[in-house]
Design a protein around this motif. Sequence first.
Motif, PDB file in Angstrom:
ATOM      1  N   VAL A  24       0.706  -1.364  -0.113  1.00  0.00           N
ATOM      2  CA  VAL A  24      -0.061   0.021  -0.190  1.00  0.00           C
ATOM      3  C   VAL A  24       0.830   1.274   0.147  1.00  0.00           C
ATOM      4  O   VAL A  24       1.825   1.280   0.903  1.00  0.00           O
ATOM      5  N   THR A  25       0.478   2.309  -0.783  1.00  0.00           N
ATOM      6  CA  THR A  25       1.432   3.576  -0.952  1.00  0.00           C
ATOM      7  C   THR A  25       1.014   4.161   0.165  1.00  0.00           C
ATOM      8  O   THR A  25       0.069   4.115   0.787  1.00  0.00           O
ATOM      9  N   LEU A  26       2.056   5.314   0.570  1.00  0.00           N
ATOM     10  CA  LEU A  26       2.086   6.024   1.609  1.00  0.00           C
ATOM     11  C   LEU A  26       3.056   7.190   1.440  1.00  0.00           C
ATOM     12  O   LEU A  26       4.255   6.906   1.286  1.00  0.00           O
ATOM     13  N   ASP A  27       2.556   8.429   1.312  1.00  0.00           N
ATOM     14  CA  ASP A  27       3.468   9.555   1.286  1.00  0.00           C
ATOM     15  C   ASP A  27       3.083  10.500   2.430  1.00  0.00           C
ATOM     16  O   ASP A  27       1.944  11.370   2.298  1.00  0.00           O
ATOM     17  N   LYS A  28       3.749  10.681   3.409  1.00  0.00           N
ATOM     18  CA  LYS A  28       3.209  11.393   4.525  1.00  0.00           C
ATOM     19  C   LYS A  28       3.464  12.965   4.522  1.00  0.00           C
ATOM     20  O   LYS A  28       2.630  13.709   4.849  1.00  0.00           O
ATOM     21  N   LYS A  31       0.634  13.796   2.145  1.00  0.00           N
ATOM     22  CA  LYS A  31      -0.556  13.152   2.617  1.00  0.00           C
ATOM     23  C   LYS A  31      -1.378  12.681   1.618  1.00  0.00           C
ATOM     24  O   LYS A  31      -2.891  12.619   1.384  1.00  0.00           O
ATOM     25  N   LYS A  32      -0.738  11.487   0.651  1.00  0.00           N
ATOM     26  CA  LYS A  32      -1.436  10.654  -0.253  1.00  0.00           C
ATOM     27  C   LYS A  32      -1.194   9.384  -0.054  1.00  0.00           C
ATOM     28  O   LYS A  32      -0.016   8.921   0.879  1.00  0.00           O
ATOM     29  N   GLY A  33      -1.809   8.416  -0.591  1.00  0.00           N
ATOM     30  CA  GLY A  33      -1.707   6.939  -0.313  1.00  0.00           C
ATOM     31  C   GLY A  33      -2.847   6.318  -0.408  1.00  0.00           C
ATOM     32  O   GLY A  33      -4.005   6.786  -0.684  1.00  0.00           O
ATOM     33  N   GLY A  34      -2.827   4.844  -0.154  1.00  0.00           N
ATOM     34  CA  GLY A  34      -3.695   4.075  -0.129  1.00  0.00           C
ATOM     35  C   GLY A  34      -4.102   3.193  -1.439  1.00  0.00           C
ATOM     36  O   GLY A  34      -4.868   2.419  -1.570  1.00  0.00           O
ATOM     37  N   THR A  80      11.382   1.784   6.454  1.00  0.00           N
ATOM     38  CA  THR A  80      11.136   1.687   5.184  1.00  0.00           C
ATOM     39  C   THR A  80      12.802   0.915   4.703  1.00  0.00           C
ATOM     40  O   THR A  80      13.549   0.736   5.291  1.00  0.00           O
ATOM     41  N   HIS A  94       7.282   1.179   2.663  1.00  0.00           N
ATOM     42  CA  HIS A  94       7.118   0.959   3.968  1.00  0.00           C
ATOM     43  C   HIS A  94       6.965  -0.464   4.519  1.00  0.00           C
ATOM     44  O   HIS A  94       5.981  -0.992   4.018  1.00  0.00           O
ATOM     45  N   LEU A  97       3.527  -1.969   5.443  1.00  0.00           N
ATOM     46  CA  LEU A  97       2.414  -1.874   4.316  1.00  0.00           C
ATOM     47  C   LEU A  97       2.515  -2.713   3.255  1.00  0.00           C
ATOM     48  O   LEU A  97       1.687  -2.880   2.306  1.00  0.00           O
TER      49      LEU A  97
END
Length: 108
Positions: A24-28, A31-34, A80, A94, A97
């Motif tokens: 699952v993507t996550l970019d803190k 504030k994108k991902g999912g 990561t 990550h 994830l």
Amino acid sequence: MGTIKHNAMLSKMNTGERFSLVFVTLDKKRKKGGDLVELTDARKHQAGDIRKAGEAALHNPAAQPNESSSTSPNHDKNGTINIKCADGNLRKVHTRLIVKFNGLEVTL
């Protein structure tokens, strides 16, 4: 479908063998991902790969990286790893994830 423990997955990644995974993507920062991303024929990028590229750059001054632009990835702190894709690109993933590894569901 079978399962694999998170620690066992990390151990298999460290062998240098190729694998497939779904994460699952996550970019803190943004504030994108999912989104689910599937990578096949991937492997964990080893720090030695960077050193080899750096040694080649020593013979070509134009290819040397700018020291002021380098940053520490803090992989341990952020949980990561860098994955080298089949096309040669690097993806930061990550580890918590990762939902599938070699077709097996990853469990904590």
